[in-house]
Design a protein around this motif. Structure first.
Motif, mmCIF file in Angstrom:
data_model
loop_
_atom_site.group_PDB
_atom_site.id
_atom_site.type_symbol
_atom_site.label_atom_id
_atom_site.label_comp_id
_atom_site.label_asym_id
_atom_site.label_seq_id
_atom_site.Cartn_x
_atom_site.Cartn_y
_atom_site.Cartn_z
ATOM 1 N N VAL A 86 4.968 5.912 -8.042
ATOM 2 C CA VAL A 86 3.585 5.439 -7.391
ATOM 3 C C VAL A 86 2.581 6.591 -7.457
ATOM 4 O O VAL A 86 3.182 7.916 -7.074
ATOM 5 N N SER A 87 1.407 6.653 -7.929
ATOM 6 C CA SER A 87 0.435 7.438 -7.821
ATOM 7 C C SER A 87 -0.304 7.657 -6.592
ATOM 8 O O SER A 87 -1.122 6.639 -6.245
ATOM 9 N N PRO A 88 0.128 8.266 -5.665
ATOM 10 C CA PRO A 88 -0.442 8.284 -4.075
ATOM 11 C C PRO A 88 -2.060 8.575 -4.062
ATOM 12 O O PRO A 88 -2.437 8.205 -2.980
ATOM 13 N N GLY A 89 -2.420 9.200 -5.116
ATOM 14 C CA GLY A 89 -3.689 10.000 -4.704
ATOM 15 C C GLY A 89 -3.803 10.863 -3.584
ATOM 16 O O GLY A 89 -2.889 11.646 -3.523
ATOM 17 N N LEU A 90 -4.723 10.690 -2.418
ATOM 18 C CA LEU A 90 -4.914 11.712 -1.511
ATOM 19 C C LEU A 90 -4.439 10.976 -0.119
ATOM 20 O O LEU A 90 -4.794 11.523 0.991
ATOM 21 N N LEU A 91 -3.467 9.967 -0.296
ATOM 22 C CA LEU A 91 -2.894 9.122 0.953
ATOM 23 C C LEU A 91 -2.194 10.169 1.851
ATOM 24 O O LEU A 91 -1.350 10.764 1.043
ATOM 25 N N THR A 92 -1.952 9.931 3.129
ATOM 26 C CA THR A 92 -0.858 10.482 3.842
ATOM 27 C C THR A 92 0.127 9.269 4.033
ATOM 28 O O THR A 92 -0.095 8.018 3.545
ATOM 29 N N GLY A 93 1.088 10.102 4.428
ATOM 30 C CA GLY A 93 2.331 8.592 4.729
ATOM 31 C C GLY A 93 2.089 7.591 5.573
ATOM 32 O O GLY A 93 2.297 6.454 5.222
ATOM 33 N N ARG A 94 1.399 7.788 6.678
ATOM 34 C CA ARG A 94 0.851 6.718 7.587
ATOM 35 C C ARG A 94 -0.237 5.772 6.657
ATOM 36 O O ARG A 94 0.178 4.538 7.230
ATOM 37 N N GLU A 95 -1.078 6.427 5.989
ATOM 38 C CA GLU A 95 -1.897 5.550 5.489
ATOM 39 C C GLU A 95 -1.251 4.474 4.482
ATOM 40 O O GLU A 95 -1.611 3.441 4.233
ATOM 41 N N LEU A 96 -0.246 5.150 3.724
ATOM 42 C CA LEU A 96 0.612 4.474 2.652
ATOM 43 C C LEU A 96 1.120 3.105 3.335
ATOM 44 O O LEU A 96 1.115 2.065 2.954
ATOM 45 N N VAL A 97 1.902 3.482 4.363
ATOM 46 C CA VAL A 97 2.851 2.445 5.070
ATOM 47 C C VAL A 97 1.590 1.442 5.818
ATOM 48 O O VAL A 97 2.080 0.240 5.952
ATOM 49 N N SER A 98 0.373 1.646 6.181
ATOM 50 C CA SER A 98 -0.654 0.960 6.701
ATOM 51 C C SER A 98 -1.112 -0.122 5.731
ATOM 52 O O SER A 98 -1.383 -1.247 6.250
ATOM 53 N N PHE A 99 -0.896 0.124 4.470
ATOM 54 C CA PHE A 99 -0.978 -0.943 3.318
ATOM 55 C C PHE A 99 -0.450 -2.074 3.846
ATOM 56 O O PHE A 99 -0.546 -3.428 3.417
ATOM 57 N N GLY A 100 0.978 -2.068 4.327
ATOM 58 C CA GLY A 100 1.676 -3.212 4.635
ATOM 59 C C GLY A 100 1.339 -4.396 5.449
ATOM 60 O O GLY A 100 1.563 -5.265 5.621
ATOM 61 N N ARG A 101 0.190 -3.704 6.168
ATOM 62 C CA ARG A 101 -0.289 -4.673 7.251
ATOM 63 C C ARG A 101 -1.407 -5.460 6.734
ATOM 64 O O ARG A 101 -1.870 -6.232 7.460
ATOM 65 N N HIS A 102 -1.928 -5.322 5.307
ATOM 66 C CA HIS A 102 -3.056 -5.795 4.865
ATOM 67 C C HIS A 102 -2.978 -7.574 4.803
ATOM 68 O O HIS A 102 -3.805 -8.187 5.177
ATOM 69 N N PRO A 103 -1.742 -8.056 4.729
ATOM 70 C CA PRO A 103 -1.573 -9.365 4.703
ATOM 71 C C PRO A 103 -1.711 -10.036 5.980
ATOM 72 O O PRO A 103 -2.017 -11.196 6.192
ATOM 73 N N ALA A 132 4.241 11.190 8.622
ATOM 74 C CA ALA A 132 3.248 10.234 8.849
ATOM 75 C C ALA A 132 2.214 11.047 8.529
ATOM 76 O O ALA A 132 1.170 10.255 7.907
ATOM 77 N N ASP A 133 1.897 12.170 8.686
ATOM 78 C CA ASP A 133 0.785 13.075 8.538
ATOM 79 C C ASP A 133 0.757 13.790 7.293
ATOM 80 O O ASP A 133 -0.259 14.700 7.031
ATOM 81 N N ARG A 134 1.828 13.570 6.258
ATOM 82 C CA ARG A 134 1.951 14.522 5.337
ATOM 83 C C ARG A 134 1.021 14.140 4.138
ATOM 84 O O ARG A 134 1.137 12.690 3.847
ATOM 85 N N ASP A 135 0.537 14.837 3.299
ATOM 86 C CA ASP A 135 0.085 14.270 2.156
ATOM 87 C C ASP A 135 1.251 13.824 1.113
ATOM 88 O O ASP A 135 2.244 14.534 1.099
ATOM 89 N N LEU A 136 1.048 12.765 0.516
ATOM 90 C CA LEU A 136 2.206 12.145 -0.348
ATOM 91 C C LEU A 136 2.288 12.924 -1.636
ATOM 92 O O LEU A 136 3.638 12.994 -2.123
ATOM 93 N N SER A 137 1.481 13.914 -2.188
ATOM 94 C CA SER A 137 1.652 14.773 -2.973
ATOM 95 C C SER A 137 2.587 15.805 -2.810
ATOM 96 O O SER A 137 3.261 16.569 -3.503
ATOM 97 N N GLU A 138 3.005 15.737 -1.485
ATOM 98 C CA GLU A 138 3.915 17.031 -1.018
ATOM 99 C C GLU A 138 5.201 16.666 -0.490
ATOM 100 O O GLU A 138 6.099 17.590 0.051
ATOM 101 N N VAL A 139 5.472 15.477 -0.687
ATOM 102 C CA VAL A 139 6.853 15.004 -0.296
ATOM 103 C C VAL A 139 7.800 14.681 -1.560
ATOM 104 O O VAL A 139 7.309 14.467 -2.540
ATOM 105 N N SER A 140 8.837 14.619 -1.145
ATOM 106 C CA SER A 140 10.215 14.377 -2.345
ATOM 107 C C SER A 140 10.190 13.061 -2.636
ATOM 108 O O SER A 140 9.690 12.141 -1.888
#
Length: 258
Positions: A86-103, A132-140
């Motif tokens: 996944v190319s996360p862009g500038l998202l944080t962990g919480r923002e990525l997980v929040s996409f799951g609520r869109h339905p 949750a507040d980490r940038d996805l570009s910084e996680v393993s």
């Protein structure tokens, strides 16, 4: 809740990849999908997820025809984690997980308190609250896979599909992820189907195994059944390696001289 396949055929308009697939994956169970490279596991997962139409046969979830579900209903009932990076862009962990609520959020996409609570729960259940507040570009890779699993859980699905979720993970992360999926199936009463090359690990942890051989035939049963009747050996043994049903591991057919 049960996922049921009835004489299902999957593939593409001019090419059938797998045909005659009949199997059941139950709620509260971890079902593993095994088979050689290129046999069609990913095509099968994509068809179950609604990303490509089946060619023939049936697939149902708790009696509901999956091909007749609306896009929104499918997104509420089925979550999928694919193998692509996944190319996360500038998202944080919480923002990525929040996409799951869109339905569940309607046209505006605005999160209410319950949506935020579900996101917090999904992060917690995969042990990713600290991300949750980490940038996805910084996680393993392992941490990102946990966040992607949390995003899928935030959909509150009945069925969770994962295609090679450990593809980019190191050994400890692969073990941790499979253990997490087993726990989620049991504790959250989910039907989970995971395609994996981690044969030894998956056979130890799964409740049910779907095993596709080189001819495209689907064999189903408990891991113990498919090991004891020789199916696992027939599919995966090579000239160099054999599956030992006693130890549950692959071993050299003969030791090479030093």
């Amino acid at each position: 809740m049960t996922l049921r396949l009835d004489a299902l055929s999957v593939g593409y308009r001019r090419h059938t990849v797998l045909t005659g697939l009949s199997a059941v994956a139950g709620r509260g169970e971890l079902t593993i999908l095994l088979g050689p490279n290129g046999v069609g596991k990913s095509t099968m997962i994509r068809a179950l997820a609604g990303l490509q139409p089946p060619l023939s046969g049936g697939m149902s979830l708790d009696g509901a025809d999956l091909t007749r579900l609306s896009t929104t209903e499918r997104a509420r009932r089925i979550a999928v984690v694919l193998t692509e990076r996944v190319s996360p862009g500038l998202l944080t962990g919480r923002e990525l997980v929040s996409f799951g609520r869109h339905p569940h959020t309607g046209f505006t996409g605005a999160l209410g308190q319950r949506d935020r609570d579900v996101v917090a729960w999904a992060l917690d259940v995969v042990d990713a609250t600290h991300l949750a507040d980490r940038d996805l570009s910084e996680v393993s890779d392992g941490e990102r896979q946990r966040l992607l699993t949390a995003r899928a859980l935030a959909q509150e699905p009945d069925l969770l599909l994962l295609d090679e979720p450990s593809a980019f993970l190191d050994a400890p992360s692969r073990v941790a992820l499979m253990g997490l999926l087993r726990r989620l199936a049991t504790e959250r009463d989910l039907a989970i189907v995971v395609s994996t090359h981690e044969v030894e690990l998956a056979l130890r942890l799964a409740d049910t195994a779907w095993l596709i051989d080189a001819h495209g035939t689907l064999h189903t049963g408990t891991p113990q059944q498919l090991v004891s009747d020789g199916t696992v050996s027939a599919v995966f043994d090579t000239e160099q390696l054999r599956f030992d049903p006693v130890s549950g591991t692959f071993e050299p057919r003969e030791r090479l001289p030093a």
